[in-house]
Structure formats: structure tokens, C-alpha cells
Motif scaffolding. Structure first.
Motif, PDB file in Angstrom:
ATOM      1  N   ARG A 450     144.193  -3.564 -11.604  1.00 26.22           N
ATOM      2  CA  ARG A 450     143.869  -3.482 -10.181  1.00 26.22           C
ATOM      3  C   ARG A 450     144.670  -4.510  -9.387  1.00 26.22           C
ATOM      4  N   GLY A 451     144.839  -5.695  -9.977  1.00 25.34           N
ATOM      5  CA  GLY A 451     145.639  -6.715  -9.309  1.00 25.34           C
ATOM      6  C   GLY A 451     147.076  -6.268  -9.119  1.00 25.34           C
ATOM      7  N   LEU A 452     147.666  -5.663 -10.155  1.00 27.58           N
ATOM      8  CA  LEU A 452     149.043  -5.187 -10.047  1.00 27.58           C
ATOM      9  C   LEU A 452     149.155  -4.037  -9.048  1.00 27.58           C
ATOM     10  N   THR A 453     148.128  -3.192  -8.990  1.00 26.07           N
ATOM     11  CA  THR A 453     148.142  -2.097  -8.025  1.00 26.07           C
ATOM     12  C   THR A 453     148.074  -2.640  -6.597  1.00 26.07           C
ATOM     13  N   TYR A 454     147.177  -3.598  -6.374  1.00 23.02           N
ATOM     14  CA  TYR A 454     147.112  -4.225  -5.045  1.00 23.02           C
ATOM     15  C   TYR A 454     148.450  -4.879  -4.693  1.00 23.02           C
ATOM     16  N   TYR A 482     152.066 -14.033 -16.139  1.00 22.71           N
ATOM     17  CA  TYR A 482     153.309 -13.593 -15.505  1.00 22.71           C
ATOM     18  C   TYR A 482     153.021 -12.858 -14.198  1.00 22.71           C
ATOM     19  N   SER A 483     152.037 -11.973 -14.211  1.00 21.95           N
ATOM     20  CA  SER A 483     151.708 -11.200 -13.007  1.00 21.95           C
ATOM     21  C   SER A 483     151.149 -12.102 -11.915  1.00 21.95           C
ATOM     22  N   TYR A 484     150.360 -13.099 -12.307  1.00 16.26           N
ATOM     23  CA  TYR A 484     149.827 -14.037 -11.318  1.00 16.26           C
ATOM     24  C   TYR A 484     150.969 -14.806 -10.649  1.00 16.26           C
ATOM     25  N   ALA A 485     151.990 -15.164 -11.450  1.00 17.96           N
ATOM     26  CA  ALA A 485     153.158 -15.847 -10.875  1.00 17.96           C
ATOM     27  C   ALA A 485     153.852 -14.948  -9.860  1.00 17.96           C
ATOM     28  N   LEU A 486     153.973 -13.660 -10.164  1.00 20.11           N
ATOM     29  CA  LEU A 486     154.586 -12.732  -9.214  1.00 20.11           C
ATOM     30  C   LEU A 486     153.786 -12.650  -7.920  1.00 20.11           C
ATOM     31  N   ALA A 487     152.452 -12.635  -8.055  1.00 23.44           N
ATOM     32  CA  ALA A 487     151.610 -12.556  -6.865  1.00 23.44           C
ATOM     33  C   ALA A 487     151.783 -13.795  -5.995  1.00 23.44           C
ATOM     34  N   LEU A 488     151.947 -14.949  -6.624  1.00 21.28           N
ATOM     35  CA  LEU A 488     152.183 -16.175  -5.859  1.00 21.28           C
ATOM     36  C   LEU A 488     153.506 -16.106  -5.113  1.00 21.28           C
ATOM     37  N   THR A 595     160.987  -4.352  -5.876  1.00 26.55           N
ATOM     38  CA  THR A 595     160.527  -3.172  -6.607  1.00 26.55           C
ATOM     39  C   THR A 595     159.787  -3.654  -7.834  1.00 26.55           C
ATOM     40  N   PHE A 596     158.555  -3.231  -7.968  1.00 27.99           N
ATOM     41  CA  PHE A 596     157.688  -3.751  -9.034  1.00 27.99           C
ATOM     42  C   PHE A 596     157.374  -2.628 -10.006  1.00 27.99           C
ATOM     43  N   THR A 607     141.783  -6.459 -25.206  1.00 33.92           N
ATOM     44  CA  THR A 607     142.915  -7.137 -24.582  1.00 33.92           C
ATOM     45  C   THR A 607     144.197  -6.350 -24.736  1.00 33.92           C
ATOM     46  N   PRO A 608     144.312  -5.167 -24.088  1.00 41.99           N
ATOM     47  CA  PRO A 608     145.584  -4.454 -24.142  1.00 41.99           C
ATOM     48  C   PRO A 608     146.683  -5.238 -23.450  1.00 41.99           C
ATOM     49  N   THR A 609     147.906  -4.939 -23.794  1.00 39.47           N
ATOM     50  CA  THR A 609     149.000  -5.761 -23.313  1.00 39.47           C
ATOM     51  C   THR A 609     150.018  -4.960 -22.536  1.00 39.47           C
ATOM     52  N   PRO A 610     149.698  -4.584 -21.286  1.00 46.08           N
ATOM     53  CA  PRO A 610     150.689  -3.873 -20.485  1.00 46.08           C
ATOM     54  C   PRO A 610     151.833  -4.789 -20.089  1.00 46.08           C
ATOM     55  N   THR A 611     153.029  -4.335 -20.228  1.00 46.33           N
ATOM     56  CA  THR A 611     154.193  -5.138 -19.905  1.00 46.33           C
ATOM     57  C   THR A 611     154.623  -4.840 -18.490  1.00 46.33           C
ATOM     58  N   ALA A 612     154.370  -5.740 -17.582  1.00 44.86           N
ATOM     59  CA  ALA A 612     154.772  -5.546 -16.191  1.00 44.86           C
ATOM     60  C   ALA A 612     156.231  -5.930 -16.042  1.00 44.86           C
TER      61      ALA A 612
END
Length: 640
Positions: A450-454, A482-488, A595-596, A607-612
Motif C-alpha cells: 500500500r505504501g508503494l502504491t501511494y 529501501y522503499s522508505y528511503a525512496l519515499a523520503l 518512474t517507479f 514476509t514476502p520479498t517484493p523487489t521494488a
């Protein structure tokens, strides 16, 4: 004529309580005559659950909307409201009815029955009682006096879906809900041949033993127990009779008695491997936290060709948190004995997902599903594998199919949301992910996706909130950090993002993940006018094994390293990838366009591991000169 003979055989099998054989015959008949009312009515009496009965009776109504037996059956099962428009008809006066002398004074019962209203109610009540008894005999639940006891069959059937009257086609909807779903066994061209019993020593002199095994094959475990107890008294020195007594108790969910029987088998033969495995299963059924490792290892020690024991040990170790590589080793040892078992390939697909082998996982998941389409879990794992291979449309199809049979699994809703994200249906993605969080507010995957979608929707604050929660739930997750760093970065908090890129670097398990960190962190260093630090990351990027990073990243890195004084702003431009994603703009000074493209790698546990994969492209442009004096020597953090 052949169909008529087969139908008569099915009727006879149903009368004899051979429900599995009756289902098999009727399934074949229905493949040639899908609208035959008689076939569906008989099928409704031999299926195992009320939901399947409802489906069969609804099939009758589709062919004959006025069929009274089907309507009354659905009313009794609570799937259809009673038809209140049906009123009892007044009794027809027959010629042979005695005329009552109106002058005669009636008393007692005759006086009551003389009332025409009472007579109508009495006749109607008697009629309803008769019809009710007949239908109850057909549709009575397990264990009632009106029908044969419905028992569990040896073949593992998957859970049946909640039924409604109108089927819903496989289409993408924002909030999919279960519709009329055909029971999975009805999708078979022919019923599967049950796997032969591993312990089936011939007992030519014991008719009781043979009768017990026939009862097992048709799923009548109480009869199996009764006959096997007779065989046990006749052959008290045979460990397999005690073992089968234990199996009958276990299948009847009488676990304490089952354990006692298994231990009696081991007293007769301490090296009887199947008893160790069966005792482990019974103990786990009583208490899932019981340590049964010694029993599982003993089963393999005394019978190295016992495939079921390897599979059970692998499942047990994986559930206890053992690393995927160790579990995969156990699986590989038993592969020869498990080559025809779909559960083997299903578990191996999950292990390969955890180990970052999406191609191998997809191969195993597809094989497991092809070998047995009635295993509901195979559709969930297949959906995970499709997502890990950047195939969101295929994932959406199988996950929607899974949802028709099980709509209360939070992981399913999280994966479904991620599939919607992959096809850029963000509204449906958020709805599905909201449902996942509603069902389980501790599900790491739901908050990550959901965070990556937002983030791709440009709702940076919502993205930060969800990704922060994902980090809290799984602090050692590369994807979450890694995704949190992108959001920052998207929130223009560039300096703060560096800390989380560093954490992600330490958690990376592959060169592909390291490439994500090096490339994007270099862009942040460049934006902060720290060109020497950016050069270090670009140098590390180039040194990764070939194929770890997109070619365009390598080209940009070499171009940057060739610049004498690389002080520049950066502009983010989209790079094509397997999963099309929209271009979005961060409000950073200078403002980048990003582009994400996340690509999940999902583990079978929590704990699945989607690679963003976020793709940035540098376009250096001159800016105000800022002297950068930070030139520490950097080396990549070791990969755990």
C-alpha cells in the motif's frame, strides 16, 4: 444406453454409501449432459458439504426453474427463502366421504375435525411433514439417523466456496467477492487416482484387513477402524495393523487414541518408520508447538526412501523459521520419492521465492497446479510467482480465481492489491490493500504494497506512514528500508534518506538489490552536491556482475565518472521496464520526475520479498558551484 447404465451404477453406489464412486460416475455423466436434472439431484446427495449441495440444487433450478424438489431442498438448506405465495388448497370433497347429519350433535375429536379450517391445516401439515422427511433423508447432515454418515475421503479436497445464485466471470473488479464458484473437483476431466497407501502389506488370510482397507479407500474411517481392530486381534504381532488403527483414529480426529496405537506399533517393531511420521502428525494436531523433530528424523533414518517423511520434515522446519536453503536441502534429498507429489513442487516454489529464484518458483508453482488443480493453495502461490516474474495480469487472473473460494485470507488481498498496482489500477489496488489491513493489521506485505502504491499515486505522506509501519513490522526487510528511503526522497528529505539507503545496503541479498541502492543513492549524493560520494556509488555499481543493473544505468554511471567536476542537479526520466508504470513528479528542489517500477519477490510465510525497482536517469546540468570536501573511501557493506 451406456449413460443409463452408468447412472444406474451411480444410484447403486449412492445406496451402498460409496459416495466417492458415485461422485466419480456422476462427474463423468455431467461432462456430457451438463443440464441433466436427475444427475444433479443425485449428485446433491453424495457431495460432502452443504455448499456443494447448494451448488448442485442451483444447477437443477437453472435447467428447470420450477423444480419443486430442488426449491424445497434449497429452502431446507437456508439458501432460498420459502415461497409464501403457496397456500394450501381446500380439500376436494370425495363421493365416499360420509355426509354428517347436521342435526346430530358432534363431540370430541369429531367436533374439532368438522371445522373446515382445522381439516385444511391438518392435511397441509401432514403433507409438509412427509415431504420434509423425504428431503431430510436426502440432505441430512453428517451423522444423522436419516442418511449414511458422511466421512472424510482419503483424497484431500480443497475448501468449497460460498455460493450465490449468479456466477461472476473472471473479470477485474475493485473489490472482488466470492461468487458461485464451481467446486474444484468439478473442473476435472476425470477424478484423480488416489495415491497408493504407503503401508499396505498383503494379509491374504485376513478378510477383516482387506475390508478395512476398502473402507479407507471410500473414506469410511469408522468402518475402517472396526475392521482393523478385528485384524489386529487376529495378527497381534503385525505392526501395520496397529498403525492402521492409529490412522483411523487420526482421521476421525481422535488423536490421543491414535498416538497410543502408533506406540503399540513401535513396541512390535521399533524401526517401523511410518509410525514415527504418523505420531508426529497426531502430536502436531493436538499442539502445533510440540517438538516432533526426533520423530520425523527417525522416520527418515529407518526408511530413507520414505518421501512423505522428507516433505513433512521440510514443512515442519520451514514453519519453525528454518532458513530456506536448509529446508530446500531436505526437499532435494526426498525428490526421487516425491516426484509425483504436487505438494512437493508447491513447497519448493515457496522456497525458491524466498531464495530470490522467481523463474524456478514459477516453474514449480505451475507444475504443482497442473498436477492437481483442486489444491486451492496452489493458486495463491502461483499468483505470488507471477508477481515475482513481473507478470501482474496473469497474477490477477489466478488470484481473482482464488478469491472466489477464499475471501478471508489477508495475504490474498495484499497480493491482489499488488497485482492491481502492476496493471496501474491504483484505485482497486488501494481497496484490496485496505481489506488486507482490515483483516490483519500486522501484515507486513499489506503495508509495504500500500505504501508503494501511494508513492506511485503521489500521496507521499500516506506512503511514508505505511512504509514506516512496514519497517517496524519487518525491520530486517530490504524492501521496507529501501522503499522508505525512496519515499523520503519523494518528500524532499534527501539527507535523511541516505541513512535508510545505508541500512538497505546492509540487508541486500543480491547484486540486483545492491544495484538499486548504489544507483539511487548516487543520485541523492549528486543532488546534495556531494559528487565524490556519488562517484563512489557509481563505481560500485559498475563493479557488480554483468546484468545486475540495467544497461542505461551503467551508461549514465560511466558518463558521470568521466565528468571532471560533476556538480549538477538531477532530472529523473522514466526508463522502460517489464511492468509499465506512470511517470510521477517529486516536489524536490530541483524537482525530479520518477518512474517507479516495483517487482515483488514473495516468501510463503508472513514476509514476502517484493523487489521494488525505481529507475532514475541522471541528466547533469550546471548549477551553482558548491565545493565538496567529503571524500571518504567507501566499500560496499557485506551481503548477509
Amino acid at each position: 444406453m451406456a449413460d443409463l447404465t452408468m447412472f444406474e451404477e451411480a444410484q447403486e453406489a449412492a445406496k451402498q454409501g460409496q459416495r466417492e464412486r458415485a461422485r466419480d460416475l456422476l462427474t463423468r455423466l455431467l461432462k456430457t449432459e451438463k443440464d441433466n436434472i436427475d444427475y444433479w439431484l443425485l449428485m446433491s446427495s453424495v457431495v460432502d458439504s452443504s455448499k456443494e449441495r447448494i451448488y448442485c440444487l442451483q444447477s437443477v433450478l437453472r435447467a428447470d426453474p420450477e423444480n419443486l424438489a430442488a426449491r424445497q431442498g434449497l429452502v431446507l438448506l437456508g439458501a432460498l427463502a420459502p415461497d409464501e405465495s403457496l397456500q394450501p388448497a381446500l380439500p376436494i370433497r370425495r363421493k365416499w366421504e360420509v355426509e354428517i347429519d347436521e342435526g346430530e350433535e358432534l363431540t370430541g375429536f369429531r367436533k374439532v375435525m368438522a371445522n373446515p379450517v382445522v381439516r385444511v391445516v391438518s392435511f397441509a401439515g401432514a403433507g409438509i411433514l412427509v415431504v420434509g422427511l423425504v428431503l431430510l433423508g436426502i440432505f441430512a447432515p453428517k451423522g444423522t439417523i436419516f442418511g449414511p454418515r458422511l466421512t472424510i475421503t482419503p483424497v484431500a479436497w480443497t475448501p468449497t466456496p460460498t455460493q450465490t445464485e449468479t456466477p461472476t466471470p473472471l473479470v477485474r473488479t475493485p473489490t472482488p467477492t466470492p461468487a458461485t464458484a464451481v467446486p474444484l473437483w468439478m473442473l476435472l476431466e476425470a477424478t484423480y487416482t488416489p495415491v497408493p497407501v504407503y503401508v499396505n502389506t498383503p494379509h491374504p488370510l485376513s478378510e477383516a484387513y482387506r475390508s478395512a482397507m476398502r473402507a479407507y479407500e471410500r473414506g469410511d474411517f469408522q468402518s475402517m477402524l472396526d475392521f482393523m481392530l478385528q485384524a489386529q486381534r487376529q495378527e497381534s504381532d503385525s505392526p501395520d495393523t496397529y498403525y492402521h488403527v492409529g490412522e483411523a483414529h487420526r482421521l476421525l480426529e481422535e488423536y490421543d487414541q491414535a498416538i497410543t496405537a502408533y506406540e503399540q506399533a513401535l513396541e512390535v517393531d521399533p524401526e517401523f518408520a511410518p509410525a514415527y511420521l504418523a505420531r508426529a502428525r497426531a502430536r502436531l494436531a493436538l499442539n502445533p508447538k510440540t517438538n516432533v523433530l526426533s520423530d520425523l528424523e527417525a522416520a527418515i533414518e529407518y526408511d530413507p526412501a520414505f518421501g512423505e517423511a522428507y516433505l513433512a520434515l521440510a514443512e515442519y522446519q520451514y514453519a519453525k523459521g528454518e532458513d530456506a536453503e536448509t529446508v530446500l536441502e531436505i526437499m532435494n534429498q526426498g525428490e526421487t520419492s516425491l516426484a509425483h507429489d504436487p505438494h512437493f513442487y508447491l513447497l519448493r516454489a515457496q522456497l525458491r521465492l524466498a531464495l530470490g529464484d522467481p523463474a524456478g518458483a514459477l516453474e514449480d508453482a505451475m507444475l504443482a497446479n497442473e498436477m492437481d488443480i483442486t489444491i486451492l493453495e496452489s493458486y495463491l502461490v502461483l499468483g505470488q510467482a507471477y508477481l515475482a516474474n513481473d507478470m501482474p495480469e496473469e497474477a490477477l487472473e489466478v488470484l481473482t480465481f482464488y478469491g472466489r473460494y477464499e475471501d478471508e485470507n489477508p495475504l490474498h488481498w495484499a497480493l491482489l492489491g499488488w497485482a492491481y498496482h502492476g496493471v496501474e489500477d491504483y484505485e482497486a489496488a488501494i481497496e484490496s490493500l485496505d481489506k488486507a489491513v482490515e483483516l490483519d493489521n500486522q501484515l507486513y506485505e499489506a503495508f509495504l504494497y500500500r505504501g508503494l502504491t501511494y508513492l506511485d499515486m503521489g500521496e507521499t505522506q500516506n506512503a511514508l506512514n505505511d512504509l514506516y509501519t512496514a519497517r517496524r513490522l519487518s525491520p530486517k526487510s530490504f524492501e521496507a528500508n529501501y522503499s522508505y528511503a525512496l519515499a523520503l526522497v519523494g518528500d524532499s528529505r534527501l539527507q535523511e534518506s541516505l541513512t535508510h539507503f545505508d541500512v538497505a545496503e546492509g540487508l541486500a541479498k543480491s547484486d540486483q538489490q545492491l544495484a538499486l541502492v548504489y544507483y539511487n543513492r548516487a543520485l541523492v549524493y549528486d543532488a546534495l552536491n556531494l559528487p565524490n560520494r556519488a562517484k563512489e556509488d557509481f563505481t560500485l555499481l559498475i563493479q557488480l556482475k554483468p546484468g545486475a543493473a540495467p544497461r542505461i544505468w551503467i551508461v549514465k554511471a560511466n558518463s558521470y565518472l568521466a565528468t571532471a567536476t560533476p556538480t549538477s542537479t538531477f532530472t529523473l526520466t522514466p526508463i522502460p521496464s517489464k511492468t509499465p508504470t506512470p511517470t510521477r513528479t517529486f516536489t524536490v528542489t530541483p524537482s525530479p520526475t520518477k518512474t517507479f517500477t516495483p517487482s515483488p519477490t514473495i516468501t510463503p510465510s508472513r514476509t514476502p520479498t517484493p523487489t521494488a525497482t525505481s529507475t532514475y536517469t541522471l541528466t547533469p546540468t550546471p548549477t551553482a558551484t558548491i565545493t565538496n570536501t567529503i571524500t571518504p573511501s567507501r566499500t560496499p557493506s557485506p551481503t548477509p
